[in-house]
Design a protein around this motif. Structure first.
Motif, PDB file in Angstrom:
ATOM      1  N   UNK A   1       0.819  -1.214   0.000  1.00 56.73           N
ATOM      2  CA  UNK A   1       0.000   0.000   0.000  1.00 56.73           C
ATOM      3  C   UNK A   1       0.850   1.261   0.000  1.00 56.73           C
ATOM      4  N   UNK A   2       1.918   1.249   0.786  1.00 52.24           N
ATOM      5  CA  UNK A   2       2.830   2.393   0.800  1.00 52.24           C
ATOM      6  C   UNK A   2       3.524   2.533  -0.548  1.00 52.24           C
TER       7      UNK A   2
ATOM      8  N   UNK B   1       2.318   1.754  -3.429  1.00 49.77           N
ATOM      9  CA  UNK B   1       1.359   2.269  -4.411  1.00 49.77           C
ATOM     10  C   UNK B   1       1.360   3.792  -4.419  1.00 49.77           C
ATOM     11  N   UNK B   2       1.432   4.396  -3.257  1.00 54.94           N
ATOM     12  CA  UNK B   2       1.327   5.852  -3.205  1.00 54.94           C
ATOM     13  C   UNK B   2       2.668   6.565  -3.223  1.00 54.94           C
ATOM     14  N   UNK B   3       3.780   5.833  -3.092  1.00 56.98           N
ATOM     15  CA  UNK B   3       5.074   6.515  -3.071  1.00 56.98           C
ATOM     16  C   UNK B   3       5.923   6.286  -4.315  1.00 56.98           C
ATOM     17  N   UNK B   4       5.658   5.243  -5.083  1.00 60.20           N
ATOM     18  CA  UNK B   4       6.456   5.004  -6.289  1.00 60.20           C
ATOM     19  C   UNK B   4       6.207   6.111  -7.305  1.00 60.20           C
ATOM     20  N   UNK B   5       7.252   6.566  -7.943  1.00 59.20           N
ATOM     21  CA  UNK B   5       7.143   7.683  -8.879  1.00 59.20           C
ATOM     22  C   UNK B   5       6.746   7.233 -10.283  1.00 59.20           C
ATOM     23  N   UNK B   6       6.996   5.992 -10.619  1.00 56.58           N
ATOM     24  CA  UNK B   6       6.607   5.482 -11.922  1.00 56.58           C
ATOM     25  C   UNK B   6       5.203   4.881 -11.810  1.00 56.58           C
ATOM     26  N   UNK B   7       4.299   5.314 -12.671  1.00 53.61           N
ATOM     27  CA  UNK B   7       2.900   4.901 -12.585  1.00 53.61           C
ATOM     28  C   UNK B   7       2.723   3.409 -12.834  1.00 53.61           C
ATOM     29  N   UNK B   8       3.511   2.836 -13.714  1.00 48.05           N
ATOM     30  CA  UNK B   8       3.414   1.401 -13.990  1.00 48.05           C
ATOM     31  C   UNK B   8       3.850   0.602 -12.772  1.00 48.05           C
TER      32      UNK B   8
ATOM     33  N   UNK C   1       3.700   1.571  -9.688  1.00 46.05           N
ATOM     34  CA  UNK C   1       2.652   1.736  -8.677  1.00 46.05           C
ATOM     35  C   UNK C   1       1.475   0.807  -8.970  1.00 46.05           C
ATOM     36  N   UNK C   2       1.117   0.656 -10.240  1.00 47.17           N
ATOM     37  CA  UNK C   2       0.022  -0.254 -10.602  1.00 47.17           C
ATOM     38  C   UNK C   2       0.401  -1.703 -10.305  1.00 47.17           C
ATOM     39  N   UNK C   3       1.658  -2.073 -10.523  1.00 52.12           N
ATOM     40  CA  UNK C   3       2.102  -3.427 -10.188  1.00 52.12           C
ATOM     41  C   UNK C   3       2.079  -3.658  -8.675  1.00 52.12           C
ATOM     42  N   UNK C   4       2.431  -2.642  -7.907  1.00 50.96           N
ATOM     43  CA  UNK C   4       2.337  -2.757  -6.450  1.00 50.96           C
ATOM     44  C   UNK C   4       0.878  -2.887  -6.022  1.00 50.96           C
ATOM     45  N   UNK C   5      -0.028  -2.230  -6.743  1.00 47.47           N
ATOM     46  CA  UNK C   5      -1.453  -2.355  -6.446  1.00 47.47           C
ATOM     47  C   UNK C   5      -1.939  -3.775  -6.718  1.00 47.47           C
ATOM     48  N   UNK C   6      -1.454  -4.385  -7.792  1.00 51.89           N
ATOM     49  CA  UNK C   6      -1.811  -5.782  -8.077  1.00 51.89           C
ATOM     50  C   UNK C   6      -1.302  -6.681  -6.953  1.00 51.89           C
ATOM     51  N   UNK C   7      -0.074  -6.461  -6.499  1.00 51.81           N
ATOM     52  CA  UNK C   7       0.470  -7.260  -5.398  1.00 51.81           C
ATOM     53  C   UNK C   7      -0.376  -7.086  -4.141  1.00 51.81           C
ATOM     54  N   UNK C   8      -0.823  -5.860  -3.867  1.00 52.93           N
ATOM     55  CA  UNK C   8      -1.674  -5.597  -2.716  1.00 52.93           C
ATOM     56  C   UNK C   8      -2.983  -6.367  -2.828  1.00 52.93           C
ATOM     57  N   UNK C   9      -3.588  -6.345  -4.008  1.00 54.75           N
ATOM     58  CA  UNK C   9      -4.848  -7.055  -4.209  1.00 54.75           C
ATOM     59  C   UNK C   9      -4.670  -8.568  -4.066  1.00 54.75           C
ATOM     60  N   UNK C  10      -3.534  -9.100  -4.527  1.00 51.22           N
ATOM     61  CA  UNK C  10      -3.295 -10.536  -4.409  1.00 51.22           C
ATOM     62  C   UNK C  10      -3.097 -10.950  -2.956  1.00 51.22           C
TER      63      UNK C  10
END
Length: 179
Positions: free
Chosen positions: A16-17, A19-26, A28-37
């Protein structure tokens, strides 16, 4: 708290952190997928298999693909994000986030989340009446928050100049090349 619960908590907070701190949008989206998994795994561990699979199919699948499509469409993934125009707003945003968090925690104190109904392992027959009955406003609020997040993400990455707008000297050069 078991070690597996602690690991899931650490992974959920860490991704979650990211997702909101990574500067590259892609990224951040991959971190969001990891969070959802990880969240889907927590649902399965809580014997809510249906919710776990819906989490993977709907959120990690469809919603993140939609976000990636919007990111690619707006060329936000071409590189690192440059100057942050909202740098002065970060303290205010942190204060507002803290306020919203405290408000949500105060609301959860008197909520009484103990379910009297048997959820049947998270099967749709047991969850449907619960979601669209007692929890309808919560479900609508989550949908509204997802829509608002998408609108804000599009507004933040919108270029200041339309991509197809050309300056007069650029138009003149283009006419010379074509003509």
């Amino acid at each position: 708290m078991s070690p597996w619960e602690a690991l899931a908590l650490f992974l959920l907070l860490g991704t979650g952190v990211l997702v909101v701190t990574l500067r590259n949008a892609i990224h951040a989206a991959l971190a969001l997928i990891a969070n959802f998994l990880v969240l889907a795994g927590a649902y399965v561990a809580l014997d809510a298999r249906f919710l776990g699979f819906i989490q993977i199919i709907v959120y990690a699948g469809a919603i993140v693909v939609l976000f990636l499509f919007v990111i690619m469409l707006l060329f936000a993934a071409q590189g690192e994000v440059g100057f942050d125009p909202l740098v002065r707003s970060k303290p205010l945003a942190a204060l507002l986030a803290l306020g919203v968090g405290l408000f949500l925690l105060s609301g959860m104190v008197g909520l009484g989340l103990g379910f009297q109904k048997d959820l049947g392992g998270g099967l749709p027959q047991a969850l449907g009446p619960l979601l669209y009955g007692d929890w309808l406003l919560v479900l609508l609020a989550v949908g509204f928050l997802l829509m608002a997040a998408t609108v804000v993400a599009v507004a933040l990455v919108q270029p200041s100049r339309p991509l197809d707008a050309l300056r007069p000297e650029e138009r003149k050069e283009e006419k010379e090349v074509v003509g």
